[in-house]
Design a protein around this motif. Sequence first.
Motif, PDB file in Angstrom:
ATOM      1  N   GLY A  69      -1.568  -5.804   1.982  1.00 51.56           N
ATOM      2  CA  GLY A  69      -1.418  -4.718   2.945  1.00 51.56           C
ATOM      3  C   GLY A  69      -0.216  -4.786   3.862  1.00 51.56           C
ATOM      4  O   GLY A  69      -0.093  -3.966   4.755  1.00 51.56           O
ATOM      5  N   PHE A  70       0.663  -5.751   3.653  1.00 53.07           N
ATOM      6  CA  PHE A  70       1.836  -5.863   4.519  1.00 53.07           C
ATOM      7  C   PHE A  70       3.002  -6.464   3.744  1.00 53.07           C
ATOM      8  O   PHE A  70       2.873  -6.813   2.582  1.00 53.07           O
ATOM      9  N   GLU A  71       4.140  -6.557   4.429  1.00 50.78           N
ATOM     10  CA  GLU A  71       5.335  -7.153   3.836  1.00 50.78           C
ATOM     11  C   GLU A  71       5.722  -8.380   4.641  1.00 50.78           C
ATOM     12  O   GLU A  71       5.529  -8.414   5.854  1.00 50.78           O
ATOM     13  N   THR A  72       6.272  -9.390   3.952  1.00 50.61           N
ATOM     14  CA  THR A  72       6.876 -10.517   4.651  1.00 50.61           C
ATOM     15  C   THR A  72       8.381 -10.416   4.449  1.00 50.61           C
ATOM     16  O   THR A  72       8.863 -10.167   3.351  1.00 50.61           O
ATOM     17  N   VAL A  73       9.111 -10.587   5.529  1.00 51.46           N
ATOM     18  CA  VAL A  73      10.564 -10.561   5.491  1.00 51.46           C
ATOM     19  C   VAL A  73      11.020 -11.907   6.045  1.00 51.46           C
ATOM     20  O   VAL A  73      10.786 -12.213   7.217  1.00 51.46           O
ATOM     21  N   LEU A 129       8.985 -12.484   9.439  1.00 53.14           N
ATOM     22  CA  LEU A 129       8.349 -11.355  10.108  1.00 53.14           C
ATOM     23  C   LEU A 129       7.371 -10.713   9.133  1.00 53.14           C
ATOM     24  O   LEU A 129       7.713 -10.481   7.974  1.00 53.14           O
ATOM     25  N   TRP A 130       6.157 -10.429   9.597  1.00 52.21           N
ATOM     26  CA  TRP A 130       5.191  -9.685   8.791  1.00 52.21           C
ATOM     27  C   TRP A 130       5.163  -8.260   9.312  1.00 52.21           C
ATOM     28  O   TRP A 130       5.014  -8.034  10.524  1.00 52.21           O
ATOM     29  N   VAL A 131       5.295  -7.294   8.401  1.00 47.08           N
ATOM     30  CA  VAL A 131       5.350  -5.881   8.759  1.00 47.08           C
ATOM     31  C   VAL A 131       4.191  -5.158   8.084  1.00 47.08           C
ATOM     32  O   VAL A 131       4.062  -5.186   6.853  1.00 47.08           O
ATOM     33  N   ASN A 132       3.359  -4.495   8.884  1.00 46.36           N
ATOM     34  CA  ASN A 132       2.220  -3.740   8.373  1.00 46.36           C
ATOM     35  C   ASN A 132       2.718  -2.556   7.555  1.00 46.36           C
ATOM     36  O   ASN A 132       3.634  -1.849   7.967  1.00 46.36           O
ATOM     37  N   LEU A 133       2.121  -2.337   6.402  1.00 51.91           N
ATOM     38  CA  LEU A 133       2.478  -1.177   5.587  1.00 51.91           C
ATOM     39  C   LEU A 133       1.682   0.043   6.029  1.00 51.91           C
ATOM     40  O   LEU A 133       0.501  -0.082   6.398  1.00 51.91           O
ATOM     41  N   PRO A 134       2.283   1.220   5.967  1.00 58.83           N
ATOM     42  CA  PRO A 134       1.502   2.440   6.205  1.00 58.83           C
ATOM     43  C   PRO A 134       0.375   2.536   5.172  1.00 58.83           C
ATOM     44  O   PRO A 134       0.517   2.075   4.027  1.00 58.83           O
ATOM     45  N   ARG A 135      -0.729   3.126   5.561  1.00 60.65           N
ATOM     46  CA  ARG A 135      -1.910   3.222   4.703  1.00 60.65           C
ATOM     47  C   ARG A 135      -1.581   3.704   3.285  1.00 60.65           C
ATOM     48  O   ARG A 135      -2.091   3.172   2.306  1.00 60.65           O
ATOM     49  N   LYS A 136      -0.697   4.693   3.153  1.00 59.62           N
ATOM     50  CA  LYS A 136      -0.413   5.268   1.833  1.00 59.62           C
ATOM     51  C   LYS A 136       0.283   4.290   0.884  1.00 59.62           C
ATOM     52  O   LYS A 136       0.316   4.530  -0.317  1.00 59.62           O
TER      53      LYS A 136
END
Length: 174
Positions: A69-73, A129-136
């Motif tokens: 559900g998220f991205e790691t950068v 950095l962990w970035v939350n993904l939009p629901r879609k």
Amino acid sequence: MKLKRIEAIFTPPASHMVGDGFKVHQFIPSVKGLDMKRMDPFLMLDYNAKQHVEASSKPKGVGVHPHRGFETVTLAYKGRIAHHDSAGNAGVIGEGDVQWMTAASGVLHKEYYEEEWARKGGDFQMVQLWVNLPRKYKEERPRYQALASNDFERVYLSGNNSYIEIIAGEYAGK
């Protein structure tokens, strides 16, 4: 582009180990005032301050673990970081490079010092950095990108003494 003023400067919180290789200071969500709701879409920010890593025949790092559900950068300032995941992705980033993993519907992965670099040892420094993904986008297939620093656009600031390196998005028309 609307500029924002610097609101606060924080002293790094105490460090802790992530796996057996990464000694990090966690700023988000650990620093008071940087709560999850206020920082969304940013979920976590870990900073591995510059440290000397002794040579080792076994690369240290973080063993297999899940993300969803998220991205790691991950930005490598010093050293080399390797990545392998259950979607078949793999890569290595070195100094100045970025590793961008989109966990989306879910992936198991591991990250650790790149083997040749680990055998020699050296200085290591990174930020993740962990970035939350939009629901879609949360149910999409996992993806991985190793981005080389020499491919980044740079916008030089007045006096050409410093620059902004663009790894995502746009700034000053680049």
